[in-house]
Design an enzyme around this catalytic site. Structure first.
Site, PDB file in Angstrom:
ATOM      1  CE1 TYR A  55       8.884 -27.657   0.584  1.00  0.00           C
ATOM      2  CE2 TYR A  55      10.255 -28.775   2.403  1.00  0.00           C
ATOM      3  CZ  TYR A  55       9.156 -28.754   1.396  1.00  0.00           C
ATOM      4  OH  TYR A  55       8.455 -29.966   1.386  1.00  0.00           O
ATOM      5  NE  ARG A 204      -2.035 -29.278   2.554  1.00  0.00           N
ATOM      6  CZ  ARG A 204      -0.893 -29.216   2.024  1.00  0.00           C
ATOM      7  NH1 ARG A 204      -0.101 -28.566   2.574  1.00  0.00           N
ATOM      8  NH2 ARG A 204      -0.726 -29.776   0.852  1.00  0.00           N
TER       9      ARG A 204
END
Length: 328
Positions: A55, A204
């Site tokens: 990330y 999402r």
């Protein structure tokens, strides 16, 4: 507060997926705001914080480390190896030597000498899963990590890994519109005593009401290339969301809360970890802990949104070789 258990540690049942504030969903918020979000998560009861070397190519681990350093003994910290960044590009390596190197770098970025739960982020098909898990078992012996997790792996792979060392948690996408883990992974987790950690539990953002157009994604947002968010699939899926909203209205909650409550009601070994880069959404998500769904409510959701009614694959073709989880 509703609880879940990971490796004998009792935790509030909703954790935080930290990816969004550094990676993959368009322009991340400023780091000051990211730190505020992480601190606010702790204030409202989040204790499981889930990050990864991938990330932001390390930036997210650094952000989490800075924001939560003084709370380290009060939180359950999770991160991941195998996927990471090299010279600005995504790389995969599940070899023991690279796992050890990635872990040592993660400890520095997180400003800690110990990570509670450390996942293999994906299955590196060039390395036997037994070798990768063996590296993490040695990390436990060295006192660097507390427990081993796996991400996006099949029941067969999970059992192979568990034969080397107990697996404490398995993380994969799970929501009403992503049901792959219902094929075998959820039952496998129950069988071996592993917690199932559900990422993208509000689809999402699709089942949070924040997505209204297939054209709204900015550069760098991975959803712009995902089949479910591309026409003609997008319009078909958006129609499902409208019906989902009606269920939420009847129950007096938001659709994000309904989605998270659905996850929690699917099993007492399931912990959703919604991600967000918005503090208001973070606070909204935690409200799902107070929502009770009846069997009839669950049946209505399952009939509306499921593998047969959702249009499009979960990932684009280029990404599918990395995914070991069973597919319909």
């Amino acid at each position: 507060m509703l609880q879940r258990t990971i490796a004998n540690t009792n935790l509030p049942a909703i954790g935080l997926g930290c990816m969004n504030i550094s990676h993959a969903y368009g322009t991340p918020p400023g780091e000051d705001y990211g730190e505020q979000l992480l601190r606010r998560a702790f204030e409202i009861g989040v204790r499981h914080f889930d990050t990864a070397a991938l990330y932001g190519f390390g930036k997210n681990e650094m952000l989490v480390g800075r924001a939560l350093k003084d709370l380290r003994q009060e939180i359950h910290l999770a991160s991941k190896c195998v996927l990471f960044g090299v010279d600005g590009k995504r790389a995969m390596d599940g070899s023991p030597a690279t796992i050890e190197k990635t872990l040592d770098s993660a400890l520095q970025r997180l400003q800690t000498d110990y990570i509670d739960l450390y996942y293999l982020h994906r299955l590196d098909r060039n390395v036997p899963i037994e070798d990768s898990v063996g590296a993490l078992a040695r990390a436990i012996e060295a006192g660097k990590i507390g427990a081993i997790g796996l991400s996006e792996m099949s029941a067969e792979t999970i059992r192979k890994a568990h034969a080397v060392h107990p697996i404490a948690a398995v993380q994969s996408e799970y929501s009403p519109w992503s049901r792959n883990v219902e094929i075998a992974v959820l039952d496998c987790c129950k069988d071996i005593g592993a917690t199932f950690v559900a990422f993208s539990p509000v689809a999402r953002g699709m089942l949070a009401g924040s997505i209204v157009s297939a054209d709204q994604f900015e550069t760098g947002d991975i959803r712009a290339k995902m089949p479910r968010f591309i026409e003609p699939n997008f319009s078909k899926n958006l129609a499902l969301v409208e019906h989902f909203k009606a269920i939420a209205v009847d129950l007096g909650c938001t659709i994000a809360q309904l989605c998270l409550a659905w996850c929690l009601h699917k099993g007492d070994h399931i912990m959703p970890i919604p991600g967000t880069k918005n503090i208001a959404h973070l606070e909204e998500n935690m409200g799902a802990l107070d929502i009770h769904l009846s069997d009839s409510d669950m049946q209505s959701i399952d009939a509306l949104i499921n593998n047969d009614t959702v249009a499009g694959a979960r990932y684009p073709d280029a990404t599918l070789p990395e995914i070991d989880t069973e597919d319909f």
